[in-house]
Design a protein around this motif. Structure first.
Motif, PDB file in Angstrom:
ATOM      1  N   PHE A 120       0.904  -1.154  -0.029  1.00 32.57           N
ATOM      2  CA  PHE A 120      -0.054   0.050  -0.081  1.00 32.57           C
ATOM      3  C   PHE A 120       0.821   1.196  -0.031  1.00 32.57           C
ATOM      4  O   PHE A 120       1.995   1.193   0.534  1.00 32.57           O
ATOM      5  CB  PHE A 120      -0.898  -0.040   1.124  1.00 32.57           C
ATOM      6  CG  PHE A 120      -1.857  -1.212   1.427  1.00 32.57           C
ATOM      7  CD1 PHE A 120      -2.973  -1.033   0.644  1.00 32.57           C
ATOM      8  CD2 PHE A 120      -1.705  -2.149   1.877  1.00 32.57           C
ATOM      9  CE1 PHE A 120      -4.077  -2.000   0.708  1.00 32.57           C
ATOM     10  CE2 PHE A 120      -2.212  -3.302   1.896  1.00 32.57           C
ATOM     11  CZ  PHE A 120      -3.720  -3.263   1.423  1.00 32.57           C
ATOM     12  N   VAL A 121       0.433   2.197  -0.503  1.00 32.66           N
ATOM     13  CA  VAL A 121       1.080   3.704  -0.621  1.00 32.66           C
ATOM     14  C   VAL A 121       0.048   4.704  -0.211  1.00 32.66           C
ATOM     15  O   VAL A 121      -1.020   4.469  -0.835  1.00 32.66           O
ATOM     16  CB  VAL A 121       1.661   3.927  -1.911  1.00 32.66           C
ATOM     17  CG1 VAL A 121       0.927   4.061  -3.334  1.00 32.66           C
ATOM     18  CG2 VAL A 121       2.925   4.971  -1.762  1.00 32.66           C
ATOM     19  N   LYS A 122       0.526   5.879   0.316  1.00 32.18           N
ATOM     20  CA  LYS A 122      -0.401   7.113   0.515  1.00 32.18           C
ATOM     21  C   LYS A 122      -0.003   8.171  -0.239  1.00 32.18           C
ATOM     22  O   LYS A 122       1.366   8.511  -0.465  1.00 32.18           O
ATOM     23  CB  LYS A 122      -0.338   7.390   1.705  1.00 32.18           C
ATOM     24  CG  LYS A 122      -1.375   8.352   2.337  1.00 32.18           C
ATOM     25  CD  LYS A 122      -1.581   8.353   3.878  1.00 32.18           C
ATOM     26  CE  LYS A 122      -0.529   9.127   4.614  1.00 32.18           C
ATOM     27  NZ  LYS A 122      -0.892   9.338   6.157  1.00 32.18           N
ATOM     28  N   LEU A 123      -1.142   9.043  -1.044  1.00 32.95           N
ATOM     29  CA  LEU A 123      -0.839  10.136  -1.401  1.00 32.95           C
ATOM     30  C   LEU A 123      -1.851  10.965  -1.410  1.00 32.95           C
ATOM     31  O   LEU A 123      -2.798  10.770  -1.221  1.00 32.95           O
ATOM     32  CB  LEU A 123      -0.704   9.717  -3.087  1.00 32.95           C
ATOM     33  CG  LEU A 123       0.632   9.382  -3.532  1.00 32.95           C
ATOM     34  CD1 LEU A 123       0.416   8.875  -5.272  1.00 32.95           C
ATOM     35  CD2 LEU A 123       1.999  10.348  -3.697  1.00 32.95           C
ATOM     36  N   PRO A 124      -1.552  12.463  -1.647  1.00 33.78           N
ATOM     37  CA  PRO A 124      -2.790  13.479  -1.614  1.00 33.78           C
ATOM     38  C   PRO A 124      -3.478  13.202  -2.715  1.00 33.78           C
ATOM     39  O   PRO A 124      -2.977  12.847  -3.929  1.00 33.78           O
ATOM     40  CB  PRO A 124      -1.886  14.755  -1.677  1.00 33.78           C
ATOM     41  CG  PRO A 124      -0.358  14.380  -1.300  1.00 33.78           C
ATOM     42  CD  PRO A 124      -0.162  13.053  -1.692  1.00 33.78           C
ATOM     43  N   VAL A 125      -4.912  13.381  -2.584  1.00 35.10           N
ATOM     44  CA  VAL A 125      -5.685  13.104  -3.867  1.00 35.10           C
ATOM     45  C   VAL A 125      -5.434  13.921  -5.168  1.00 35.10           C
ATOM     46  O   VAL A 125      -5.406  13.271  -6.324  1.00 35.10           O
ATOM     47  CB  VAL A 125      -7.041  13.475  -3.578  1.00 35.10           C
ATOM     48  CG1 VAL A 125      -7.418  14.828  -3.111  1.00 35.10           C
ATOM     49  CG2 VAL A 125      -8.153  13.107  -4.472  1.00 35.10           C
ATOM     50  N   SER A 126      -4.715  14.878  -4.978  1.00 35.29           N
ATOM     51  CA  SER A 126      -4.180  15.815  -6.071  1.00 35.29           C
ATOM     52  C   SER A 126      -3.185  14.897  -6.838  1.00 35.29           C
ATOM     53  O   SER A 126      -3.075  15.511  -7.988  1.00 35.29           O
ATOM     54  CB  SER A 126      -3.716  17.219  -5.534  1.00 35.29           C
ATOM     55  OG  SER A 126      -2.702  17.283  -4.612  1.00 35.29           O
TER      56      SER A 126
END
Ligand code: ZN
Ligand code: ZN
Length: 345
Positions: A120-126
């Protein structure tokens, strides 16, 4: 979750770590389906650079949205997506002018924040982009390098009918050959020292291939019936950065995409080509423009969808993430031929 973390020079460890959690209302957590090794990853593996010890490595990927923060409306759980791994401040003068590639504090995930060599990886929606239905995960794992190449081409003065030479046929060069066609080139010349890479270059649209190890480059270029408008340097190698300056016609352009990882040298004759031939030298960094992350990303997805950007010929290996440390070792020690390596976490 499974992850591949960088601890020190050539010290990459496959480990079990905690899954990321939503901490901001604009966060998106993505289950990674395919993630590629970038040339910058192998360089960082050899000599580090900005990073936090033990950080999850990797920045090119595609996957499926797993969960979203409370303010996220543009993507939802289950969407097939890719991510722009570049994080910019949105506050500096360059960002305010929409020149996000020039952001004073730009960084890419996998260095100061966890990357995508993980489940899994996390990013800002932009930074999250939805995939067209017909673009598969392996192809979409290469949206980022393609956007980087497109960014350079948007800076050129290329017009339909142009002749483009691409020096260095690694994955960036093989993308550049295809972007040259998309930007309207009528002739594309591929130059490399590896016949295997030149064969792929031909498959992807190069109509004239030169092995600069076996033929004299200047003679081969002189024998062409057309002049080179744009010469692309896509190897970042000592052996290409000088010679690429000798390729374009007078008043032509040189697009520099390759990142050298050692000091470069060139002859006086090569340098003088910039002056005598009044060359326009174009530096290009990352692949961002306004509106963030930019047309580089939307047009990459469009041309992947139409089939004008082909990725499968560039990919040599699709492997489980467990083999990460072993593969990085094989890559830097050139134990065998690799093109693009994709992990499936
Ligand atoms: Zn990359
Ligand atoms: Zn900024």
């Amino acid at each position: 979750m499974k992850s591949l973390n960088l601890y020190d020079i050539e010290d990459l460890r496959f480990e079990e770590i905690d899954k990321p959690v939503i901490t901001s209302p604009t966060d998106v957590i993505i289950r990674v389906k395919a993630t590629g090794i970038c040339g910058s990853d192998t360089s960082r593996y050899k000599k580090l650079g900005p990073y936090n010890k033990g950080m999850t490595f990797g920045h090119e990927f595609s996957g499926i949205v797993d969960s979203v923060g409370s303010q996220v409306t543009t993507v939802t759980t289950g969407d097939r997506v890719t991510g722009c791994p570049a994080i910019v401040c949105h506050q500096c003068t360059q960002c305010e002018q929409g020149n996000y590639s020039r952001c004073e504090s730009l960084y890419v995930i996998g260095s100061l924040e966890p990357g995508c060599f993980a489940e899994f990886v996390k990013l800002p929606v932009s930074n999250v982009l939805k995939l067209p239905d017909n673009v598969n995960f392996t192809t979409a794992a290469m949206v980022e390098p393609s956007a980087v190449v497109a960014h350079g081409f948007y800076k050129t003065n290329m017009a339909p009918g142009a002749t483009v030479a691409v020096m260095g046929c690694g994955s960036i060069g093989l993308l550049a050959i295809q972007w040259a066609r998309i930007f309207g080139a009528s002739h594309v010349i591929a130059i490399d020292i590896d016949d295997q890479k030149l064969t792929i270059a031909q498959t992807l649209g190069a109509d004239y291939c030169i092995n600069s190890n076996t033929v004299d480059l200047a003679t081969a270029i002189d024998s062409l019936s057309y002049k080179i408008d744009v010469a692309v340097e896509s190897a970042g190698a000592l052996s290409t950065i000088g010679p690429v300056l000798t390729l374009p016609k007078k008043g032509g352009e040189v697009l520099l995409l390759g990142i050298p990882y050692a000091d470069i040298q060139m002859s006086r004759e090569q340098f003088e080509k910039i002056l005598r031939n009044e060359l326009n030298i174009i530096g290009s960094w990352n692949g961002l423009s306004a509106p963030f992350p930019g047309k580089e990303w939307s047009s990459t997805l469009h041309y992947m969808s139409t089939g004008e950007l082909k990725i499968s010929p560039i990919v040599s290996d699709i492997l489980p993430l467990e083999q990460g440390a072993e593969i990085f070792n094989a890559l830097i020690n050139k134990k065998r031929h690799f093109d693009k390596v994709i992990f499936t976490p």
